[in-house]
Write an enzyme that holds these catalytic residues in place. Structure first.
Site, PDB file in Angstrom:
ATOM      1  N   HIS A  10     -35.803  10.202 -21.750  1.00  0.00           N
ATOM      2  CA  HIS A  10     -35.967  11.654 -21.562  1.00  0.00           C
ATOM      3  C   HIS A  10     -36.777  11.929 -20.303  1.00  0.00           C
ATOM      4  O   HIS A  10     -37.760  11.244 -20.070  1.00  0.00           O
ATOM      5  CB  HIS A  10     -36.691  12.242 -22.781  1.00  0.00           C
ATOM      6  CG  HIS A  10     -36.969  13.712 -22.632  1.00  0.00           C
ATOM      7  ND1 HIS A  10     -35.965  14.653 -22.641  1.00  0.00           N
ATOM      8  CD2 HIS A  10     -38.131  14.386 -22.440  1.00  0.00           C
ATOM      9  CE1 HIS A  10     -36.496  15.853 -22.471  1.00  0.00           C
ATOM     10  NE2 HIS A  10     -37.812  15.720 -22.341  1.00  0.00           N
ATOM     11  N   GLY A  40      -2.768  20.681  -0.500  1.00  0.00           N
ATOM     12  CA  GLY A  40      -2.813  19.689  -1.571  1.00  0.00           C
ATOM     13  C   GLY A  40      -4.194  19.632  -2.190  1.00  0.00           C
ATOM     14  O   GLY A  40      -5.165  19.275  -1.523  1.00  0.00           O
ATOM     15  N   GLY A  41      -4.256  19.997  -3.455  1.00  0.00           N
ATOM     16  CA  GLY A  41      -5.533  19.965  -4.187  1.00  0.00           C
ATOM     17  C   GLY A  41      -5.599  18.746  -5.085  1.00  0.00           C
ATOM     18  O   GLY A  41      -6.108  18.810  -6.209  1.00  0.00           O
ATOM     19  N   GLY A  42      -5.076  17.607  -4.592  1.00  0.00           N
ATOM     20  CA  GLY A  42      -5.245  16.332  -5.297  1.00  0.00           C
ATOM     21  C   GLY A  42      -6.615  15.771  -4.964  1.00  0.00           C
ATOM     22  O   GLY A  42      -7.502  16.483  -4.461  1.00  0.00           O
ATOM     23  N   GLY A  93       0.793  -1.218   0.000  1.00  0.00           N
ATOM     24  CA  GLY A  93       0.000   0.000   0.000  1.00  0.00           C
ATOM     25  C   GLY A  93       0.832   1.277   0.000  1.00  0.00           C
ATOM     26  O   GLY A  93       2.013   1.290  -0.372  1.00  0.00           O
ATOM     27  N   SER A  94       0.181   2.367   0.418  1.00  0.00           N
ATOM     28  CA  SER A  94       0.832   3.683   0.446  1.00  0.00           C
ATOM     29  C   SER A  94       0.450   4.376   1.740  1.00  0.00           C
ATOM     30  O   SER A  94      -0.489   3.954   2.418  1.00  0.00           O
ATOM     31  CB  SER A  94       0.362   4.515  -0.751  1.00  0.00           C
ATOM     32  OG  SER A  94      -1.047   4.692  -0.685  1.00  0.00           O
TER      33      SER A  94
HETATM   34  C1  LIG Z   1      -8.885   9.138   1.796  1.00  0.00           C
HETATM   35  C2  LIG Z   1      -8.856   8.147   0.659  1.00  0.00           C
HETATM   36  C3  LIG Z   1      -9.977   7.990  -0.122  1.00  0.00           C
HETATM   37  C4  LIG Z   1      -9.973   7.070  -1.165  1.00  0.00           C
HETATM   38  N1  LIG Z   1     -11.111   6.955  -1.919  1.00  0.00           N
HETATM   39  C5  LIG Z   1     -11.137   6.072  -2.936  1.00  0.00           C
HETATM   40  C6  LIG Z   1     -12.321   5.883  -3.683  1.00  0.00           C
HETATM   41  O1  LIG Z   1     -13.348   6.515  -3.429  1.00  0.00           O
HETATM   42  N2  LIG Z   1     -12.307   4.984  -4.690  1.00  0.00           N
HETATM   43  C7  LIG Z   1     -11.189   4.274  -5.012  1.00  0.00           C
HETATM   44  O2  LIG Z   1     -11.220   3.472  -5.952  1.00  0.00           O
HETATM   45  N3  LIG Z   1     -10.031   4.423  -4.306  1.00  0.00           N
HETATM   46  C8  LIG Z   1      -9.995   5.293  -3.270  1.00  0.00           C
HETATM   47  N4  LIG Z   1      -8.859   5.428  -2.521  1.00  0.00           N
HETATM   48  C9  LIG Z   1      -7.683   4.611  -2.884  1.00  0.00           C
HETATM   49  C10 LIG Z   1      -7.809   3.174  -2.336  1.00  0.00           C
HETATM   50  O3  LIG Z   1      -8.196   3.215  -0.978  1.00  0.00           O
HETATM   51  C11 LIG Z   1      -6.455   2.471  -2.476  1.00  0.00           C
HETATM   52  O4  LIG Z   1      -6.067   2.489  -3.837  1.00  0.00           O
HETATM   53  C12 LIG Z   1      -6.511   1.014  -2.016  1.00  0.00           C
HETATM   54  O5  LIG Z   1      -7.067   0.923  -0.736  1.00  0.00           O
HETATM   55  C13 LIG Z   1      -5.094   0.409  -2.013  1.00  0.00           C
HETATM   56  O6  LIG Z   1      -5.136  -0.922  -1.547  1.00  0.00           O
HETATM   57  P1  LIG Z   1      -3.780  -1.707  -1.239  1.00  0.00           P
HETATM   58  O7  LIG Z   1      -4.153  -3.125  -1.017  1.00  0.00           O
HETATM   59  O8  LIG Z   1      -2.778  -1.401  -2.275  1.00  0.00           O
HETATM   60  O9  LIG Z   1      -3.208  -1.072   0.115  1.00  0.00           O
HETATM   61  P2  LIG Z   1      -3.720  -1.162   1.642  1.00  0.00           P
HETATM   62  O10 LIG Z   1      -5.159  -1.463   1.766  1.00  0.00           O
HETATM   63  O11 LIG Z   1      -3.198   0.072   2.284  1.00  0.00           O
HETATM   64  O12 LIG Z   1      -2.936  -2.433   2.237  1.00  0.00           O
HETATM   65  C14 LIG Z   1      -1.553  -2.408   2.495  1.00  0.00           C
HETATM   66  C15 LIG Z   1      -1.254  -3.330   3.664  1.00  0.00           C
HETATM   67  O13 LIG Z   1       0.153  -3.553   3.719  1.00  0.00           O
HETATM   68  C16 LIG Z   1       0.553  -3.661   5.064  1.00  0.00           C
HETATM   69  N5  LIG Z   1       2.005  -3.454   5.134  1.00  0.00           N
HETATM   70  C17 LIG Z   1       2.710  -2.327   4.860  1.00  0.00           C
HETATM   71  N6  LIG Z   1       4.043  -2.558   5.010  1.00  0.00           N
HETATM   72  C18 LIG Z   1       4.178  -3.856   5.389  1.00  0.00           C
HETATM   73  C19 LIG Z   1       5.301  -4.700   5.677  1.00  0.00           C
HETATM   74  N7  LIG Z   1       6.558  -4.266   5.614  1.00  0.00           N
HETATM   75  N8  LIG Z   1       5.068  -5.997   6.033  1.00  0.00           N
HETATM   76  C20 LIG Z   1       3.805  -6.482   6.087  1.00  0.00           C
HETATM   77  N9  LIG Z   1       2.725  -5.738   5.806  1.00  0.00           N
HETATM   78  C21 LIG Z   1       2.900  -4.440   5.452  1.00  0.00           C
HETATM   79  C22 LIG Z   1      -0.297  -2.606   5.774  1.00  0.00           C
HETATM   80  O14 LIG Z   1      -0.413  -2.893   7.159  1.00  0.00           O
HETATM   81  C23 LIG Z   1      -1.641  -2.751   5.027  1.00  0.00           C
HETATM   82  O15 LIG Z   1      -2.508  -3.648   5.693  1.00  0.00           O
HETATM   83  C24 LIG Z   1      -8.829   6.299  -1.444  1.00  0.00           C
HETATM   84  C25 LIG Z   1      -7.684   6.433  -0.641  1.00  0.00           C
HETATM   85  C26 LIG Z   1      -7.705   7.340   0.406  1.00  0.00           C
HETATM   86  C27 LIG Z   1      -6.488   7.457   1.273  1.00  0.00           C
HETATM   87  N1  LIG Z   2     -12.049   8.959  -5.387  1.00  0.00           N
HETATM   88  C1  LIG Z   2     -10.907   8.277  -5.445  1.00  0.00           C
HETATM   89  O1  LIG Z   2     -10.728   7.364  -6.244  1.00  0.00           O
HETATM   90  C2  LIG Z   2      -9.803   8.626  -4.506  1.00  0.00           C
HETATM   91  C3  LIG Z   2     -10.041   9.442  -3.421  1.00  0.00           C
HETATM   92  C4  LIG Z   2      -8.986   9.790  -2.588  1.00  0.00           C
HETATM   93  C5  LIG Z   2      -7.721   9.286  -2.852  1.00  0.00           C
HETATM   94  N2  LIG Z   2      -7.506   8.487  -3.909  1.00  0.00           N
HETATM   95  C6  LIG Z   2      -6.140   8.013  -4.223  1.00  0.00           C
HETATM   96  O2  LIG Z   2      -5.215   8.514  -3.296  1.00  0.00           O
HETATM   97  C7  LIG Z   2      -4.067   8.994  -3.997  1.00  0.00           C
HETATM   98  C8  LIG Z   2      -3.399  10.090  -3.199  1.00  0.00           C
HETATM   99  O3  LIG Z   2      -4.190  11.269  -3.203  1.00  0.00           O
HETATM  100  P1  LIG Z   2      -3.612  12.680  -2.745  1.00  0.00           P
HETATM  101  O4  LIG Z   2      -4.695  13.678  -2.997  1.00  0.00           O
HETATM  102  O5  LIG Z   2      -3.003  12.596  -1.386  1.00  0.00           O
HETATM  103  O6  LIG Z   2      -2.358  12.884  -3.678  1.00  0.00           O
HETATM  104  P2  LIG Z   2      -2.160  13.580  -5.104  1.00  0.00           P
HETATM  105  O7  LIG Z   2      -0.802  13.209  -5.532  1.00  0.00           O
HETATM  106  O8  LIG Z   2      -3.317  13.296  -5.992  1.00  0.00           O
HETATM  107  O9  LIG Z   2      -2.192  15.170  -4.810  1.00  0.00           O
HETATM  108  C9  LIG Z   2      -1.268  15.799  -3.997  1.00  0.00           C
HETATM  109  C10 LIG Z   2      -1.314  17.296  -4.258  1.00  0.00           C
HETATM  110  O10 LIG Z   2      -0.542  17.935  -3.256  1.00  0.00           O
HETATM  111  C11 LIG Z   2       0.225  18.986  -3.838  1.00  0.00           C
HETATM  112  N3  LIG Z   2       1.377  19.208  -2.964  1.00  0.00           N
HETATM  113  C12 LIG Z   2       2.391  18.332  -2.676  1.00  0.00           C
HETATM  114  N4  LIG Z   2       3.241  18.868  -1.769  1.00  0.00           N
HETATM  115  C13 LIG Z   2       2.767  20.108  -1.474  1.00  0.00           C
HETATM  116  C14 LIG Z   2       3.184  21.146  -0.594  1.00  0.00           C
HETATM  117  N5  LIG Z   2       4.259  21.002   0.179  1.00  0.00           N
HETATM  118  N6  LIG Z   2       2.467  22.283  -0.551  1.00  0.00           N
HETATM  119  C15 LIG Z   2       1.362  22.437  -1.325  1.00  0.00           C
HETATM  120  N7  LIG Z   2       0.898  21.481  -2.161  1.00  0.00           N
HETATM  121  C16 LIG Z   2       1.589  20.332  -2.230  1.00  0.00           C
HETATM  122  C17 LIG Z   2       0.558  18.460  -5.229  1.00  0.00           C
HETATM  123  O11 LIG Z   2       0.836  19.529  -6.112  1.00  0.00           O
HETATM  124  C18 LIG Z   2      -0.722  17.700  -5.607  1.00  0.00           C
HETATM  125  O12 LIG Z   2      -1.656  18.520  -6.284  1.00  0.00           O
HETATM  126  C19 LIG Z   2      -4.600   9.430  -5.351  1.00  0.00           C
HETATM  127  O13 LIG Z   2      -3.637   9.237  -6.343  1.00  0.00           O
HETATM  128  C20 LIG Z   2      -5.790   8.568  -5.576  1.00  0.00           C
HETATM  129  O14 LIG Z   2      -5.490   7.498  -6.443  1.00  0.00           O
HETATM  130  C21 LIG Z   2      -8.528   8.154  -4.765  1.00  0.00           C
END
Ligand SMILES: Cc1cc2nc3c(=O)[nH]c(=O)nc-3n(C[C@H](O)[C@H](O)[C@H](O)COP(=O)(O)OP(=O)(O)OC[C@H]3O[C@@H](n4cnc5c(N)ncnc54)[C@H](O)[C@@H]3O)c2cc1C
Ligand SMILES: NC(=O)c1ccc[n+]([C@@H]2O[C@H](COP(=O)([O-])OP(=O)(O)OC[C@H]3O[C@@H](n4cnc5c(N)ncnc54)[C@H](O)[C@@H]3O)[C@@H](O)[C@H]2O)c1
EC number: 1.8.1.4
Length: 466
Positions: A432, A178-180, A142-143
């Site tokens: 429609h 961050g406007g991501g 994950g991240s």
């Molecule tokens: C706020 C937010 C909103 C989001 N909204 C959406 C959305 O609406 N729609 C969408 O499609 N996506 C969305 N996402 C993105 C989505 O949640 C992620 O893409 C997805 O959950 C990633 O899954 P993963 O299995 O890669 O990671 P995770 O679910 O993070 O799993 C990673 C696992 O690895 C484990 N791990 C880490 N390091 C180690 C290690 N060294 N040894 C053993 N285990 C380890 C962690 O404990 C964790 O359990 C969102 C993300 C965020 C943060």
């Molecule tokens: N609806 C969805 O599917 C959903 C929802 C939430 C998150 N996610 C996933 O989570 C990932 C991460 O999202 P995120 O919004 O954290 O990252 P992102 O990379 O999309 O956006 C980060 C933003 O922060 C800005 N930034 C970075 N450092 C900065 C600083 N020091 N000062 C000001 N601005 C700065 C960048 O210019 C960028 O616009 C996304 O790539 C997405 O795949 C998906």
């Protein structure tokens, strides 16, 4: 001698890791699924689900405040912050406990509660001292939120998606850095819940939108709900127990700051250098998109960990592909990847599908500021841009920021998956009055530009407001 041995070891029990382990086991492998917490996935605990629960509450507040347009008077609307957050956590906890229950279904001995790092290509060391020898390894770690140092120094005043859903009450004011995707979704939701929100980004683009026109519409809509500061370098500091942000010679104080500056992959603790894989300057190996294999090694990398398509359905797909290939190694089989598709849950939603339009692409546009159904519902804002390949008119991409974009985005993605043209779509029924009808103009634009047959027996007129 290793303490544990298996055909396939999966590091990380999130969405991608669970899919990888399941698929490897389905294909006959002995498996280990290694995670230090088994707390539930990011999606369920701190990602998709709690953020959508907050957005749902925000939508309710926004609708309640905006009934006058229809001649419906509701009086003053108040938001009970603790109640909003209590409902969010109650539902979120149910989703997360559903995921945790699924861990109980794993066969005896598969779940290993530990943190793993590599000690060789096929070997891992666990933080409890045990070792693992595996035929193949899937990295699914994950991240995590990246918190730049000046924000980390603010301690509890700085929130991330890991902590914001744990608040007891909504703050009165919030700076969002961050406007991501995360920043935008949560900033708009907080603003609609009555929080005074300022959003800062050092870049000029919100959410990485590629189309200028769509970006203009998004920026225009967001700037009506929050103070938007793009292309600035915000500098945080603590002042009287609050967060002060300085930028461009100006400053303002906020109750809290949400740091949404990106989520880099969790690779730093993995000791990837012990695998012998070539790593780039971010410490990442090269990962093949169609097999998820790292080079020609027995190591596979999936989900947010490979940073390629960090959304839920891709994490699940990648886990499935890598799980099967880890069993088949070295005879890995490429899989066809789906058309890329993201939805940002702003209101209206922002959708990006497929390819960037190059110079040869044919473009169709639909304006939703005066579209029939959007106007009926009082949600007439934004536009949709559809891209098609010349010479055949096959749909190859789209950018949408308009009401219903999350649903219409699915229809368009499915049409692209099926290789359909603008003409094929125009041959389908359009009820429609619907938001889908708005796309007809864009599809006709493309038919005219390709040129492509506009279905001959179709009335070229449009119903009112389309
Ligand atoms: C706020 C937010 C909103 C989001 N909204 C959406 C959305 O609406 N729609 C969408 O499609 N996506 C969305 N996402 C993105 C989505 O949640 C992620 O893409 C997805 O959950 C990633 O899954 P993963 O299995 O890669 O990671 P995770 O679910 O993070 O799993 C990673 C696992 O690895 C484990 N791990 C880490 N390091 C180690 C290690 N060294 N040894 C053993 N285990 C380890 C962690 O404990 C964790 O359990 C969102 C993300 C965020 C943060
Ligand atoms: N609806 C969805 O599917 C959903 C929802 C939430 C998150 N996610 C996933 O989570 C990932 C991460 O999202 P995120 O919004 O954290 O990252 P992102 O990379 O999309 O956006 C980060 C933003 O922060 C800005 N930034 C970075 N450092 C900065 C600083 N020091 N000062 C000001 N601005 C700065 C960048 O210019 C960028 O616009 C996304 O790539 C997405 O795949 C998906």
């Amino acid at each position: 001698m290793a303490d544990l041995t298996c055909d396939v070891a999966v590091i990380g029990a999130g969405t991608a890791g669970l899919a990888a382990e399941r698929n490897a086991r389905k294909h006959g492998a002995s498996t280990l699924l290694i995670d230090p917490d088994f707390a539930g996935t990011t999606c369920a605990t701190v990602g998709c689900m709690p953020s959508k629960l907050l957005i749902a509450a925000a939508r309710a507040a926004h609708r309640a405040r905006n009934t006058d347009l229809f001649g419906v008077r509701t009086g003053e609307v108040t938001v009970d912050g603790p109640a909003v957050l209590a409902r969010l956590r109650q539902e979120r906890d149910r989703f997360a406990s559903g995921v945790r229950d699924s861990f109980d279904d794993l066969p005896e001995g598969v779940a290993v509660k530990a943190r793993a790092r590599f000690s060789g290509r096929n070997s891992l060391t666990l933080d409890d001292g045990r070792t693992v020898q595996a035929g193949a390894v899937v990295i699914a770690t994950g991240s995590s939120p990246m918190v730049p140092e000046p924000y980390a120094a603010l301690g509890d005043l700085a929130l991330t998606n890991d902590s914001i859903f744990e608040l007891d009450d909504l703050p009165e004011s919030l700076a969002v850095i961050g406007g991501g995707v995360i920043g935008l979704e949560l900033a708009q939701a907080m603003a609609r819940l009555g929080v005074a929100v300022s959003l800062f980004d050092m870049g000029d683009r919100l959410a990485g939108v590629r189309c200028n026109k769509v970006h203009d519409a998004l920026k225009g809509a967001m700037s009506q709900e929050m103070a938007l500061h793009l292309g600035v370098e915000p500098e945080p500091s603590e002042e009287d127990g609050r967060v002060r942000i300085d930028w461009d010679g100006r400053h303002q104080s906020y109750d809290r700051v949400l740091v949404a500056t990106g989520r880099p992959p969790n690779v730093s603790g993995l000791d990837l250098s012990a695998t012998g894989l070539a790593l780039d300057d971010k410490g990442m190996p090269d990962v093949a998109a169609d097999t998820l294999q790292c080079g020609d090694s027995p190591i596979f990398m999936v989900g947010d960990a490979n940073a390629a398509r960090p959304v839920l359905h891709e994490a699940s797909d990648e886990g499935g592909i890598a799980g099967r290939n880890a069993v088949a190694y070295p005879a890995v089989v490429p899989s066809r990847r789906k058309v890329s598709f993201t939805i940002t849950y702003t209101e209206p939603p922002l959708v990006m599908i497929g390819q960037d339009p190059d110079d040869s692409a044919k473009i169709g546009e639909a304006d939703y500021t005066n579209q029939g159904r959007a106007t009926v519902d009082g949600e007439n804002v934004g536009l949709a841009r559809l891209y098609a390949a010349a010479p055949d008119g096959r749909l190859i991409g789209a950018d949408l920021f308009c009401p219903g974009a999350d649903h219409m985005g699915h229809l368009l993605t499915w049409a692209m998956e099926a290789g359909q043209t603008a003409s094929d779509l125009l041959d389908r029924p359009f009820y429609h009055p619907t938001l889908e009808e708005g796309l007809k103009g864009a599809l006709r634009d493309i038919c005219g530009a390709v040129p492509l047959r506009v279905p001959g027996d179709q009335d070229p007129g449009l119903p009112p407001g389309v």
